[in-house]
Design a protein around this motif. Structure first.
Motif, mmCIF file in Angstrom:
data_model
loop_
_atom_site.group_PDB
_atom_site.id
_atom_site.type_symbol
_atom_site.label_atom_id
_atom_site.label_comp_id
_atom_site.label_asym_id
_atom_site.label_seq_id
_atom_site.Cartn_x
_atom_site.Cartn_y
_atom_site.Cartn_z
ATOM 1 N N VAL A 66 25.604 20.558 135.533
ATOM 2 C CA VAL A 66 24.723 21.087 136.557
ATOM 3 C C VAL A 66 23.295 20.633 136.253
ATOM 4 O O VAL A 66 22.868 20.618 135.096
ATOM 5 N N SER A 67 22.600 20.267 137.298
ATOM 6 C CA SER A 67 21.186 19.940 137.187
ATOM 7 C C SER A 67 20.411 21.124 137.761
ATOM 8 O O SER A 67 20.621 21.499 138.909
ATOM 9 N N LEU A 68 19.562 21.720 136.963
ATOM 10 C CA LEU A 68 18.753 22.847 137.417
ATOM 11 C C LEU A 68 17.327 22.369 137.638
ATOM 12 O O LEU A 68 16.702 21.809 136.737
ATOM 13 N N ARG A 69 16.842 22.568 138.846
ATOM 14 C CA ARG A 69 15.453 22.235 139.159
ATOM 15 C C ARG A 69 14.668 23.540 139.123
ATOM 16 O O ARG A 69 14.968 24.468 139.872
ATOM 17 N N VAL A 70 13.678 23.572 138.251
ATOM 18 C CA VAL A 70 12.957 24.811 137.980
ATOM 19 C C VAL A 70 11.490 24.664 138.359
ATOM 20 O O VAL A 70 10.844 23.676 138.008
#
Length: 151
Positions: A66-70
């Motif tokens: 998963v790529s989490l954009r924060v």
């Protein structure tokens, strides 16, 4: 900085980093001594940063990426430093990138399965400091993962 011989060495080296020095020298058209000297120079000037292993995470049972954009709360002066320090402590976070723009940080996270990811998300990721917004992008397929450049 780099000449055609250096580029030729790098082209063969990045195609097969496990290649023996003698074969690499032969393919690049240089002597073993020249190869050794040029590789050392490229290490010294920072072109070659080291040799690393590429791990096939699914082969070890990590099926979910998963790529989490924060987006961080930038009203806090130490938001970036504190968030990154805390994110480094999560073993399943395998990459941290910072950006200029709407998204401040991107985390690459691996998990064994969706249940494991959900537990990570709730217990370790959502509690990271200074999160203003977070968006999860589930990886479906890696279409291109090659890190080599045309030299």
């Amino acid at each position: 900085m780099l000449d055609d011989t250096d580029r030729r060495i790098l082209r063969y080296y990045q195609s097969d980093p496990d290649m023996s020095a003698s074969i690499l020298a032969e393919q690049a058209g240089v002597t073993a001594t020249t190869l050794s000297r040029r590789l050392e120079r490229m290490r010294d000037i920072g072109v070659l940063k080291g040799v690393r292993s590429v791990i096939n995470w699914p082969a070890l049972g990590y099926e979910v990426e998963v790529s989490l954009r924060v987006t961080l709360d930038k009203t806090q002066p130490r938001a970036f430093d504190e968030f990154i320090a805390a994110a480094r402590q999560v073993a399943e976070v395998i990459e941290i990138q910072t950006f200029l723009g709407q998204v401040d940080v991107r985390l690459s996270v691996i998990a064994r399965d969706m249940a494991h990811y959900q537990q990570l998300y709730r217990d370790q990721l959502l509690v990271l400091p200074h999160i203003n917004d977070i968006e999860a992008l589930m990886q479906v397929a890696r279409v291109k993962g090659q890190e080599s450049l045309p030299l």
